[in-house]
Design an enzyme around this catalytic site. Structure first.
Site, PDB file in Angstrom:
ATOM      1  N   THR A 194     -34.096  14.601 -74.751  1.00 41.64           N
ATOM      2  CA  THR A 194     -34.263  13.889 -76.031  1.00 41.64           C
ATOM      3  C   THR A 194     -33.376  14.441 -77.133  1.00 41.64           C
ATOM      4  OG1 THR A 194     -36.544  13.356 -75.526  1.00 41.64           O
ATOM      5  CG2 THR A 194     -35.966  13.338 -77.825  1.00 41.64           C
ATOM      6  N   SER A 212     -36.197  14.086 -66.194  1.00 43.65           N
ATOM      7  CA  SER A 212     -36.927  13.552 -65.036  1.00 43.65           C
ATOM      8  C   SER A 212     -36.011  13.546 -63.810  1.00 43.65           C
ATOM      9  CB  SER A 212     -37.373  12.113 -65.290  1.00 43.65           C
ATOM     10  OG  SER A 212     -37.822  11.968 -66.589  1.00 43.65           O
ATOM     11  N   ASP A 225     -39.538  17.331 -70.395  1.00 48.72           N
ATOM     12  CA  ASP A 225     -40.445  16.920 -69.315  1.00 48.72           C
ATOM     13  C   ASP A 225     -40.478  17.888 -68.138  1.00 48.72           C
ATOM     14  OD1 ASP A 225     -41.129  14.751 -70.822  1.00 48.72           O
ATOM     15  OD2 ASP A 225     -39.897  13.315 -69.727  1.00 48.72           O
ATOM     16  N   THR A 268     -55.024  27.270 -59.967  1.00 51.90           N
ATOM     17  CA  THR A 268     -56.100  26.475 -60.575  1.00 51.90           C
ATOM     18  C   THR A 268     -55.573  25.270 -61.354  1.00 51.90           C
ATOM     19  OG1 THR A 268     -57.930  26.492 -62.152  1.00 51.90           O
ATOM     20  CG2 THR A 268     -56.184  28.087 -62.551  1.00 51.90           C
TER      21      THR A 268
HETATM   22  N1  ASP Z   1     -37.630  12.368 -71.158  1.00 51.83           N
HETATM   23  C1  ASP Z   1     -37.068  13.445 -71.926  1.00 51.83           C
HETATM   24  C2  ASP Z   1     -36.534  14.479 -70.968  1.00 51.83           C
HETATM   25  O1  ASP Z   1     -37.276  15.268 -70.445  1.00 51.83           O
HETATM   26  C3  ASP Z   1     -38.106  14.034 -72.818  1.00 51.83           C
HETATM   27  C4  ASP Z   1     -37.624  15.151 -73.697  1.00 51.83           C
HETATM   28  O2  ASP Z   1     -36.536  15.623 -73.667  1.00 51.83           O
HETATM   29  O3  ASP Z   1     -38.453  15.593 -74.504  1.00 51.83           O
HETATM   30  O4  ASP Z   1     -35.361  14.489 -70.727  1.00 51.83           O
END
Ligand code: ASP
Length: 347
Positions: A16, A62, A93, A280
């Site tokens: 982001t 992701s 993420d 856990t």
């Molecule tokens: N979807 C973004 C990523 O992980 C979310 C972020 O950067 O906060 O690349």
């Protein structure tokens, strides 16, 4: 103390922090490093040197995967002697997985490797990215009066906290406090000053040379228990060809059903050589397999305790150890000790 001759390599992987809105759909997509640099004019005002490197194709995290972790290790290894520290801009993420993986892949680290990112893109006026980035850069060059860096560890810096990378979990999809280190105190807190917990920071053994590892074995999986988990599904997972490691996310202090079919399937897996590690599902606290019969039964069939390790760290550690072509016996041995400060085995 700031060393005016210091320099940092800022590695941009995506996330982001460097994203902008797609004109047609409004969805956030990765952009290049120059865009990011243009929105942080403060970079030129820093009293130390900042160079940059970036993934050929910046990604949403992701899409992070072991080959990209190896690419990060390669960028760090080839630049290791030229910089005092490294800052990695990464999507939030999967940042906790990446930080955990690099904590194992960079052994005897004697320079800071700090992951950071943001919840709002750097182009947004209320972005949290600028502060995260500037403070992470400062931490990457911060040294004591003997010229020793303060934090020779893989860490995540987010909002105002510096956390050990392999102890960190993403806890919030929107809040600026996006990460927490539930089972280990923070290594530093940034306010008017940056206050370090020197007593907690890991240092490599005297004279030890850094070692860079590239191989990871992705033949591992996570099984999260839930009431009603079915025999068929568990059987299918245990019989996946070439499955080498399982992170079993159990209830509370490491408890699982005592049903015969459940325990026999797990036992069958252990006997086949699959390394099973009990962590856990709770955000904080440790596995204690002797506390309840429901945990002891797992221990009796050969499931290992992951103590207070995060799922992210357990997955990355299994991938790392199997990547070194260790035997299941040797992997088991290493899973029960802390190799990069990822768990506390004394409860
Ligand atoms: N979807 C973004 C990523 O992980 C979310 C972020 O950067 O906060 O690349």
């Amino acid at each position: 103390m700031l060393d005016l001759n210091a320099s940092v390599l800022l590695i941009y992987t995506g996330g982001t922090i460097g994203m902008m809105e797609d004109e047609e759909t409004g969805a956030l997509k990765s952009f290049n490093f120059n865009y990011l640099r243009a929105h942080v004019p403060e970079l030129v005002r820093l009293k130390f040197h900042v160079d940059s490197a970036q993934f050929k194709q910046p990604i949403d995290s992701s899409d992070m995967e072991p080959r990209k972790w190896a690419e990060l290790v390669r960028i760090i290894e080839i630049n290791y002697d030229r910089y005092d520290g490294f800052v990695i801009l990464h999507g939030t993420d999967t940042m906790a997985y990446s930080a955990a993986a690099l904590s194992f892949m960079l052994e005897n680290l004697n320079k800071p490797v700090i992951f950071t990112g943001s919840q709002l893109p750097i182009g947004k006026i209320r972005t949290d990215g600028k502060e995260n980035l500037i403070t992470a850069l400062e931490i990457a060059v911060d040294k004591n009066s003997f010229g020793q860096v303060f934090v020779p560890e893989v860490c995540i810096f987010f909002q105002n906290l510096l956390m050990r990378g392999n102890r960190t979990t993403k806890i919030n999809a929107a809040n600026f406090k996006a990460f927490n280190s539930f089972n280990f105190p923070v290594l530093a807190e940034a306010g008017t000053y940056i206050r370090y917990r020197h007593d907690l920071i890991h240092r490599p053994p005297e004279g030890a040379k850094p070692k860079f590892y590239y191989l990871l074995d992705p033949n591992v999986t996570i099984i999260k228990l839930f009431p009603g988990i079915s025999e068929e599904i568990l059987k299918a997972i245990i019989n996946i060809p070439n499955l080498k490691g399982v992170v079993l996310e159990t209830y509370g202090a490491g408890n699982a059903p005592c049903m015969c079919w459940f325990l026999s399937l797990l036992e069958e897996g252990v006997k086949k050589g699959i390394v099973m590690v009990n962590v856990t599902q709770c955000a904080s606290g440790s596995v204690e397999m002797n506390r309840y019969l429901a945990g002891k039964s797992l221990k009796d069939i050969g499931v290992l305790s992951g103590y207070d390790m995060t799922t992210e760290a357990a997955v990355a550690k299994l991938m790392f150890l199997f990547g070194q072509r260790l035997t299941p016996q040797e992997v088991k041995r290493q899973m029960t000790v802390s190799i990069a400060g990822e768990m506390n085995t004394e409860s």
